[in-house]
Design a protein around this motif. Structure first.
Motif, PDB file in Angstrom:
ATOM      1  N   GLY A  67       0.777  -1.232   0.000  1.00 54.83           N
ATOM      2  CA  GLY A  67       0.000   0.000   0.000  1.00 54.83           C
ATOM      3  C   GLY A  67       0.809   1.282   0.000  1.00 54.83           C
ATOM      4  N   SER A  68       2.139   1.211   0.162  1.00 53.14           N
ATOM      5  CA  SER A  68       2.998   2.402   0.132  1.00 53.14           C
ATOM      6  C   SER A  68       4.003   2.278  -1.010  1.00 53.14           C
ATOM      7  CB  SER A  68       3.757   2.555   1.451  1.00 53.14           C
ATOM      8  OG  SER A  68       2.859   2.831   2.500  1.00 53.14           O
ATOM      9  N   TYR A  69       4.072   3.319  -1.831  1.00 56.54           N
ATOM     10  CA  TYR A  69       4.882   3.272  -3.048  1.00 56.54           C
ATOM     11  C   TYR A  69       5.637   4.583  -3.222  1.00 56.54           C
ATOM     12  CZ  TYR A  69       1.475  -0.387  -3.536  1.00 56.54           C
ATOM     13  OH  TYR A  69       0.686  -1.475  -3.277  1.00 56.54           O
ATOM     14  N   ALA A  70       6.776   4.522  -3.882  1.00 60.38           N
ATOM     15  CA  ALA A  70       7.576   5.715  -4.152  1.00 60.38           C
ATOM     16  C   ALA A  70       8.200   5.591  -5.531  1.00 60.38           C
ATOM     17  CB  ALA A  70       8.662   5.879  -3.090  1.00 60.38           C
ATOM     18  N   GLY A  71       8.480   6.735  -6.152  1.00 61.85           N
ATOM     19  CA  GLY A  71       9.095   6.732  -7.470  1.00 61.85           C
ATOM     20  C   GLY A  71       9.042   8.100  -8.098  1.00 61.85           C
ATOM     21  N   GLU A  72       8.599   8.167  -9.351  1.00 62.16           N
ATOM     22  CA  GLU A  72       8.519   9.428 -10.086  1.00 62.16           C
ATOM     23  C   GLU A  72       7.127   9.621 -10.656  1.00 62.16           C
ATOM     24  OE1 GLU A  72      11.579   9.199 -13.070  1.00 62.16           O
ATOM     25  OE2 GLU A  72      13.051  10.044 -11.695  1.00 62.16           O
ATOM     26  N   ILE A  73       6.676  10.875 -10.629  1.00 59.69           N
ATOM     27  CA  ILE A  73       5.375  11.262 -11.181  1.00 59.69           C
ATOM     28  C   ILE A  73       5.623  12.416 -12.152  1.00 59.69           C
ATOM     29  CG2 ILE A  73       3.096  12.201 -10.639  1.00 59.69           C
ATOM     30  CD1 ILE A  73       3.448   9.448  -9.513  1.00 59.69           C
ATOM     31  N   THR A  74       4.970  12.359 -13.321  1.00 60.45           N
ATOM     32  CA  THR A  74       5.099  13.421 -14.320  1.00 60.45           C
ATOM     33  C   THR A  74       3.790  14.187 -14.437  1.00 60.45           C
ATOM     34  OG1 THR A  74       6.727  12.158 -15.568  1.00 60.45           O
ATOM     35  CG2 THR A  74       5.580  13.908 -16.758  1.00 60.45           C
ATOM     36  N   ASP A  75       3.888  15.510 -14.423  1.00 61.69           N
ATOM     37  CA  ASP A  75       2.743  16.371 -14.715  1.00 61.69           C
ATOM     38  C   ASP A  75       2.704  16.502 -16.230  1.00 61.69           C
ATOM     39  OD1 ASP A  75       0.945  18.401 -15.205  1.00 61.69           O
ATOM     40  OD2 ASP A  75       1.906  19.858 -13.890  1.00 61.69           O
ATOM     41  N   ALA A  78       2.646  20.198 -17.791  1.00 64.08           N
ATOM     42  CA  ALA A  78       3.900  20.959 -17.700  1.00 64.08           C
ATOM     43  C   ALA A  78       5.084  20.168 -18.245  1.00 64.08           C
ATOM     44  CB  ALA A  78       4.172  21.343 -16.246  1.00 64.08           C
ATOM     45  N   ASP A  79       4.903  18.866 -18.475  1.00 64.80           N
ATOM     46  CA  ASP A  79       5.957  17.963 -18.915  1.00 64.80           C
ATOM     47  C   ASP A  79       7.160  18.005 -17.969  1.00 64.80           C
ATOM     48  OD1 ASP A  79       6.858  15.929 -20.551  1.00 64.80           O
ATOM     49  OD2 ASP A  79       7.986  17.302 -21.837  1.00 64.80           O
ATOM     50  N   LYS A  80       6.858  18.003 -16.662  1.00 68.85           N
ATOM     51  CA  LYS A  80       7.901  17.994 -15.634  1.00 68.85           C
ATOM     52  C   LYS A  80       7.719  16.765 -14.759  1.00 68.85           C
ATOM     53  CE  LYS A  80       8.742  22.901 -15.498  1.00 68.85           C
ATOM     54  NZ  LYS A  80       8.947  24.066 -14.689  1.00 68.85           N
ATOM     55  N   THR A  81       8.843  16.173 -14.364  1.00 70.64           N
ATOM     56  CA  THR A  81       8.820  14.977 -13.542  1.00 70.64           C
ATOM     57  C   THR A  81       9.308  15.306 -12.139  1.00 70.64           C
ATOM     58  OG1 THR A  81       9.195  13.600 -15.480  1.00 70.64           O
ATOM     59  CG2 THR A  81       9.681  12.609 -13.350  1.00 70.64           C
ATOM     60  N   TYR A  82       8.614  14.744 -11.153  1.00 68.94           N
ATOM     61  CA  TYR A  82       8.901  15.014  -9.748  1.00 68.94           C
ATOM     62  C   TYR A  82       9.090  13.705  -8.998  1.00 68.94           C
ATOM     63  CZ  TYR A  82       6.679  19.359 -11.222  1.00 68.94           C
ATOM     64  OH  TYR A  82       6.361  20.504 -11.896  1.00 68.94           O
ATOM     65  N   SER A  83       9.772  13.778  -7.842  1.00 74.93           N
ATOM     66  CA  SER A  83       9.791  12.597  -6.986  1.00 74.93           C
ATOM     67  C   SER A  83       8.373  12.436  -6.461  1.00 74.93           C
ATOM     68  CB  SER A  83      10.801  12.748  -5.847  1.00 74.93           C
ATOM     69  OG  SER A  83      10.461  13.823  -5.010  1.00 74.93           O
ATOM     70  N   GLY A  84       7.902  11.215  -6.430  1.00 77.19           N
ATOM     71  CA  GLY A  84       6.507  11.009  -6.070  1.00 77.19           C
ATOM     72  C   GLY A  84       6.298   9.844  -5.149  1.00 77.19           C
ATOM     73  N   SER A  85       5.086   9.787  -4.634  1.00 77.79           N
ATOM     74  CA  SER A  85       4.705   8.675  -3.780  1.00 77.79           C
ATOM     75  C   SER A  85       3.210   8.441  -3.902  1.00 77.79           C
ATOM     76  CB  SER A  85       5.082   8.953  -2.321  1.00 77.79           C
ATOM     77  OG  SER A  85       4.352  10.061  -1.828  1.00 77.79           O
ATOM     78  N   LYS A  87      -0.043   6.271  -1.682  1.00 72.68           N
ATOM     79  CA  LYS A  87      -0.448   5.465  -0.535  1.00 72.68           C
ATOM     80  C   LYS A  87      -1.905   5.078  -0.715  1.00 72.68           C
ATOM     81  CE  LYS A  87      -0.102   5.045   4.394  1.00 72.68           C
ATOM     82  NZ  LYS A  87       0.540   3.760   4.373  1.00 72.68           N
ATOM     83  N   VAL A  88      -2.152   3.763  -0.727  1.00 69.90           N
ATOM     84  CA  VAL A  88      -3.498   3.242  -0.911  1.00 69.90           C
ATOM     85  C   VAL A  88      -4.139   3.032   0.452  1.00 69.90           C
ATOM     86  CG1 VAL A  88      -4.873   1.328  -1.807  1.00 69.90           C
ATOM     87  CG2 VAL A  88      -2.844   2.083  -3.045  1.00 69.90           C
ATOM     88  N   SER A  89      -5.388   3.501   0.552  1.00 66.72           N
ATOM     89  CA  SER A  89      -6.184   3.295   1.762  1.00 66.72           C
ATOM     90  C   SER A  89      -7.601   2.967   1.299  1.00 66.72           C
ATOM     91  CB  SER A  89      -6.171   4.545   2.637  1.00 66.72           C
ATOM     92  OG  SER A  89      -6.996   4.354   3.768  1.00 66.72           O
ATOM     93  N   GLY A  90      -7.959   1.696   1.349  1.00 70.72           N
ATOM     94  CA  GLY A  90      -9.272   1.274   0.853  1.00 70.72           C
ATOM     95  C   GLY A  90      -9.375   1.519  -0.644  1.00 70.72           C
ATOM     96  N   ASN A  91     -10.359   2.313  -1.063  1.00 66.32           N
ATOM     97  CA  ASN A  91     -10.549   2.635  -2.478  1.00 66.32           C
ATOM     98  C   ASN A  91      -9.994   4.002  -2.842  1.00 66.32           C
ATOM     99  OD1 ASN A  91     -11.757   0.221  -3.298  1.00 66.32           O
ATOM    100  ND2 ASN A  91     -13.727   0.866  -2.486  1.00 66.32           N
ATOM    101  N   SER A  92      -9.106   4.534  -2.019  1.00 69.11           N
ATOM    102  CA  SER A  92      -8.479   5.833  -2.282  1.00 69.11           C
ATOM    103  C   SER A  92      -6.979   5.676  -2.445  1.00 69.11           C
ATOM    104  CB  SER A  92      -8.744   6.808  -1.130  1.00 69.11           C
ATOM    105  OG  SER A  92     -10.107   7.104  -1.027  1.00 69.11           O
ATOM    106  N   LEU A  93      -6.433   6.489  -3.326  1.00 64.10           N
ATOM    107  CA  LEU A  93      -4.987   6.517  -3.563  1.00 64.10           C
ATOM    108  C   LEU A  93      -4.534   7.959  -3.436  1.00 64.10           C
ATOM    109  CD1 LEU A  93      -2.243   5.429  -4.544  1.00 64.10           C
ATOM    110  CD2 LEU A  93      -3.115   5.612  -6.890  1.00 64.10           C
ATOM    111  N   ARG A  94      -3.709   8.242  -2.446  1.00 59.22           N
ATOM    112  CA  ARG A  94      -3.185   9.596  -2.259  1.00 59.22           C
ATOM    113  C   ARG A  94      -1.854   9.688  -2.994  1.00 59.22           C
ATOM    114  NH1 ARG A  94      -0.372  12.860   1.995  1.00 59.22           N
ATOM    115  NH2 ARG A  94      -1.141  14.968   1.622  1.00 59.22           N
TER     116      ARG A  94
END
Length: 112
Positions: A67-75, A78-85, A87-94
């Motif tokens: 349920g906890s993950y880390a890596g990279e997320i791209t907007d 804006a075509d920009k990549t950020y460090s990302g994470s 976290k799954v809780s039930g049917n929600s993903l933050r």
């Protein structure tokens, strides 16, 4: 007869482990209303948009378990990549993206 029972038992165990996916795997509705699919790719999980202006674009790669993950997320706008994470809780993903782990933005996605 015993051989058949052993084979049936082994197949049941294999089938049970095949369905044991990480909670992040699946289809998600993003905060902006688009659909994203998160699926295993290599040793991590790829986030790909399935609807909207950027359909088919891979917007992230996350690794982790339980349920906890880390890596990279791209907007994609804006075509920009950020460090990302994520976290799954039930049917929600933050989902959270950060610049230098100081300036962060987050949003909540809902499982479809």
């Amino acid at each position: 007869m015993i051989r058949s029972l052993i084979l049936a038992g082994a197949l049941a165990v294999i089938a049970g482990t095949a369905h044991a996916e990480e909670p992040i795997v699946g289809n998600w509705k993003t905060a902006s209303g688009e659909t994203a699919v998160i699926a295993a790719c290599g040793g991590s999980y790829c986030v790909t948009l399935k609807t909207g202006k950027y359909t088919g674009r891979k917007i992230g790669t996350l690794a982790g378990t339980g349920g906890s993950y880390a890596g990279e997320i791209t907007d994609p706008a804006a075509d920009k990549t950020y460090s990302g994470s994520g976290k799954v809780s039930g049917n929600s993903l933050r989902m959270q993206g950060c610049v230098l782990k100081v300036l962060c933005k987050s949003q909540t996605w809902t499982r479809l």
